[in-house]
Design a protein around this motif. Structure first.
Motif, PDB file in Angstrom:
ATOM      1  N   ILE A 357      53.926 -32.286 -47.694  1.00 38.69           N
ATOM      2  CA  ILE A 357      54.493 -31.788 -46.448  1.00 38.69           C
ATOM      3  C   ILE A 357      53.426 -31.891 -45.362  1.00 38.69           C
ATOM      4  O   ILE A 357      52.236 -31.668 -45.625  1.00 38.69           O
ATOM      5  CB  ILE A 357      54.998 -30.327 -46.589  1.00 38.69           C
ATOM      6  N   VAL A 358      53.846 -32.267 -44.154  1.00 43.48           N
ATOM      7  CA  VAL A 358      52.938 -32.404 -43.014  1.00 43.48           C
ATOM      8  C   VAL A 358      53.513 -31.613 -41.845  1.00 43.48           C
ATOM      9  O   VAL A 358      54.702 -31.734 -41.517  1.00 43.48           O
ATOM     10  CB  VAL A 358      52.766 -33.885 -42.588  1.00 43.48           C
ATOM     11  N   LEU A 359      52.664 -30.807 -41.218  1.00 42.40           N
ATOM     12  CA  LEU A 359      53.063 -30.032 -40.045  1.00 42.40           C
ATOM     13  C   LEU A 359      52.188 -30.463 -38.878  1.00 42.40           C
ATOM     14  O   LEU A 359      50.971 -30.315 -38.919  1.00 42.40           O
ATOM     15  CB  LEU A 359      52.925 -28.534 -40.322  1.00 42.40           C
ATOM     16  N   LYS A 360      52.822 -31.026 -37.854  1.00 44.60           N
ATOM     17  CA  LYS A 360      52.091 -31.588 -36.718  1.00 44.60           C
ATOM     18  C   LYS A 360      51.926 -30.529 -35.633  1.00 44.60           C
ATOM     19  O   LYS A 360      52.907 -30.124 -35.006  1.00 44.60           O
ATOM     20  CB  LYS A 360      52.825 -32.805 -36.152  1.00 44.60           C
ATOM     21  N   SER A 361      50.700 -30.117 -35.404  1.00 45.00           N
ATOM     22  CA  SER A 361      50.415 -29.140 -34.354  1.00 45.00           C
ATOM     23  C   SER A 361      49.571 -29.814 -33.276  1.00 45.00           C
ATOM     24  O   SER A 361      48.381 -29.522 -33.105  1.00 45.00           O
ATOM     25  CB  SER A 361      49.678 -27.934 -34.943  1.00 45.00           C
ATOM     26  N   ILE A 362      50.208 -30.726 -32.557  1.00 42.47           N
ATOM     27  CA  ILE A 362      49.476 -31.514 -31.556  1.00 42.47           C
ATOM     28  C   ILE A 362      49.992 -31.260 -30.145  1.00 42.47           C
ATOM     29  O   ILE A 362      49.696 -32.011 -29.225  1.00 42.47           O
ATOM     30  CB  ILE A 362      49.563 -33.024 -31.881  1.00 42.47           C
ATOM     31  N   GLY A 363      50.762 -30.190 -29.985  1.00 45.41           N
ATOM     32  CA  GLY A 363      51.170 -29.815 -28.642  1.00 45.41           C
ATOM     33  C   GLY A 363      52.670 -29.748 -28.441  1.00 45.41           C
ATOM     34  O   GLY A 363      53.417 -30.589 -28.937  1.00 45.41           O
ATOM     35  N   TYR A 364      53.076 -28.723 -27.731  1.00 49.61           N
ATOM     36  CA  TYR A 364      54.469 -28.585 -27.310  1.00 49.61           C
ATOM     37  C   TYR A 364      54.690 -29.493 -26.091  1.00 49.61           C
ATOM     38  O   TYR A 364      53.746 -29.933 -25.446  1.00 49.61           O
ATOM     39  CB  TYR A 364      54.771 -27.146 -26.908  1.00 49.61           C
ATOM     40  N   LYS A 365      55.960 -29.725 -25.764  1.00 53.97           N
ATOM     41  CA  LYS A 365      56.273 -30.580 -24.622  1.00 53.97           C
ATOM     42  C   LYS A 365      57.482 -30.018 -23.886  1.00 53.97           C
ATOM     43  O   LYS A 365      58.507 -29.711 -24.497  1.00 53.97           O
ATOM     44  CB  LYS A 365      56.557 -32.014 -25.084  1.00 53.97           C
ATOM     45  N   SER A 366      57.351 -29.874 -22.566  1.00 52.96           N
ATOM     46  CA  SER A 366      58.481 -29.431 -21.752  1.00 52.96           C
ATOM     47  C   SER A 366      59.422 -30.606 -21.509  1.00 52.96           C
ATOM     48  O   SER A 366      59.038 -31.765 -21.595  1.00 52.96           O
ATOM     49  CB  SER A 366      57.989 -28.875 -20.416  1.00 52.96           C
ATOM     50  N   LEU A 367      60.663 -30.275 -21.171  1.00 52.59           N
ATOM     51  CA  LEU A 367      61.678 -31.294 -20.944  1.00 52.59           C
ATOM     52  C   LEU A 367      62.165 -31.238 -19.495  1.00 52.59           C
ATOM     53  O   LEU A 367      62.307 -30.150 -18.929  1.00 52.59           O
ATOM     54  CB  LEU A 367      62.859 -31.085 -21.893  1.00 52.59           C
TER      55      LEU A 367
END
Length: 504
Positions: A357-367
């Motif tokens: 399992i991989v969890l990517k914590s590289i940043g949220y992004k607004s839309l």
């Protein structure tokens, strides 16, 4: 062209307001009366940035009426769905926000979505001031091969899942097909995710974690290794000392850090001299590496800090559809030549790291939304101290009556309290514009505010949840939680939330 509003800016832009349709004498009259006339304000988003904005507006302007809308039936944004369940002290701020919502000049409209239930254009015609505070509800991606394999999730999705966000109640990450997990990133969110995977479930049982998440963690086979992978070194780790200290102190967890990764360059030493936080984080990691070398118990779980590595490819397992490993490229740090910061560059050396399992914590992004300028690269709305700009160009104009705050304004950085200072700046801009009479047009129709919003929602048959509807949800969750010795048992499905809001 109309009257010019000269504002300082880091790029020294010359910004222009759209032409006003009334005379200077009328403006003076409107300015004199503006403190007495009602000012209708709509805040889109009920997270910390939204509530701090509402609070500052209510205190800063006599006669202001603030309506807060949110697409969820529940208020408080990331305080409810982002703050880790084992951090109850951070959630105390909801008491302050609830007092704001109880103000007779403030109303909450939950289950109202900007873009479908009503448009930005409709809001701007209804309110004197619209403040966008809807945060970041998407994720950045690596854009590398294999990123769509099963078993790869964003940290936001995983956090929303264990916090009972109704959008993620069906995520069902598979925690039973592997003994190791990889978290990509070394910021506070990454540490939260790793800590939830490693923390004893008996400790989590007394928190407000979603019941299905607690059951999944109890059955989890990730009992051996969790890897926290970062592109740069320990000096550049993006976490705070408080978060790092907590995960390093977990019971029955050994911490592993390669001694070579702790070596520092002159540039690293300079960074630590200029930042107490970086220096403290490095000291904690160095101490942890030494302590855990002396305490190597095979029955304990393992937390591996992996520095100077960046993912280049996700590799499938034998079934061909689930992640089984990832390819990492070794990196080294170089001065970027522009800002003086050290950036990670690939060395051409690769290695594989097995994982299920991989969890990517590289940043949220607004839309973005229709009718709003948006910087896609930075993921923010172009703005000047919270005033929304028409574009990113040097000839940008200020959009009258439209403002932004929080992550949508500055990017997904900071802690809950960071939004307080951010809101203060935006509210200062609103009050400054109000004193100049920029929201008053004696020759035009007055904004209807709350009455106009209710008419729009009725016309579109949109069923909103008022704050007392949230209080019914809150009461039920607390009552259900008391039966299990928890602060609350979160309702996690849309239909059940709406049903609870209507009860009583």
């Amino acid at each position: 062209m109309g009257r010019r509003l000269l504002l300082p800016h880091t790029r020294r832009l010359m910004l222009f307001l759209r032409p006003m349709r009334y005379s200077a004498s009328a403006t003076a009259t409107a300015t004199a009366g503006s403190l007495r006339d009602p000012l209708h304000v709509c805040v889109v988003g009920s997270g910390p940035a939204g509530f701090y904005t509402a609070e500052k507006m209510l205190k800063g302007r006599e006669g202001v009426r603030v309506d807060i809308i949110d697409r969820l039936p529940t208020p408080f944004g990331l305080v409810r769905s982002g703050v880790a369940p084992d951090h109850p002290e951070t959630k105390i701020v909801v008491n302050q926000f609830s007092r704001v919502a109880a103000n007779p000049r403030c109303s909450f409209f939950g289950n109202v979505t900007l873009g479908s239930d009503l448009s930005l254009s409709e809001l701007r015609k209804t309110y004197d001031v619209v403040v966008l505070a809807y945060g970041a509800e998407s994720d950045r991606s690596f854009g590398i091969p294999g990123e769509d394999l099963r078993g790869i999730h964003s940290a936001r999705e995983f956090v929303w899942w264990y916090n009972g966000h109704p959008d993620m109640c069906n995520l069902a990450p598979d925690l039973t097909n592997t003994d190791s997990a990889v978290v990509l990133g070394q910021g506070n969110v990454a540490l939260d995710v790793a800590r939830i995977l490693l923390r004893c479930t008996t400790e989590l049982a007394s928190t407000d974690i979603a019941d299905y998440a607690l059951d999944a963690l109890r059955s989890s086979t990730i009992r051996r290794k969790v890897y926290l992978v970062g592109r740069r070194g320990p000096v550049q780790a993006a976490c705070t000392a408080k978060e790092l200290r907590e995960i390093l102190g977990l019971k029955n967890v050994n911490v592993y850090i390669k001694e070579a990764d702790l070596a520092t360059s002159p540039a690293d030493k300079e960074e630590m001299r200029n930042s107490r936080i970086k220096r403290r984080v490095y000291e904690l990691l160095s101490k942890a590496a030494t302590v855990h070398q002396e305490n190597n118990d095979n029955d304990r779980k393992e937390l591996h800090f992996v520095f100077f590595r960046k993912p280049t490819k996700f590799l499938p397992s034998e079934d061909g559809s689930t992640v089984g490993a990832m390819e990492l490229e070794k990196t080294l740090l170089k001065d970027d030549g522009a800002t003086g910061k050290q950036v990670a560059v690939g060395t051409g050396e690769f290695e594989e790291l097995k994982c299920g399992i991989v969890l990517k914590s590289i940043g949220y992004k607004s839309l973005p939304i229709e009718g709003l300028s948006f910087d896609k690269y930075r993921g923010v709305v172009p703005n000047l101290r919270g005033r929304v700009l028409s574009s990113e160009s040097e000839t940008a104009t200020v959009e009258p009556g439209l403002y932004v705050v929080g992550w949508l304004k500055r990017g997904p950085t900071g802690i809950v309290a960071t939004n307080l200072h951010c809101a203060e700046e935006t509210v200062d801009s609103i009050l400054e514009d109000d004193r100049k009479g920029l929201f008053t047009d004696p020759s035009g129709p007055k904004r209807q505010g709350r009455r106009g919003l209710l008419e729009i929602l009725e016309q579109k048959n949109a069923r909103y949840v008022p704050f007392d509807g949230w209080e019914k949800i809150d009461t039920k969750e607390k009552a259900d939680g008391e039966l299990k010795n928890k602060p609350r048992e979160k309702i996690t499905r849309w239909n059940e939330l709406l049903e609870a809001a209507r009860e009583g």
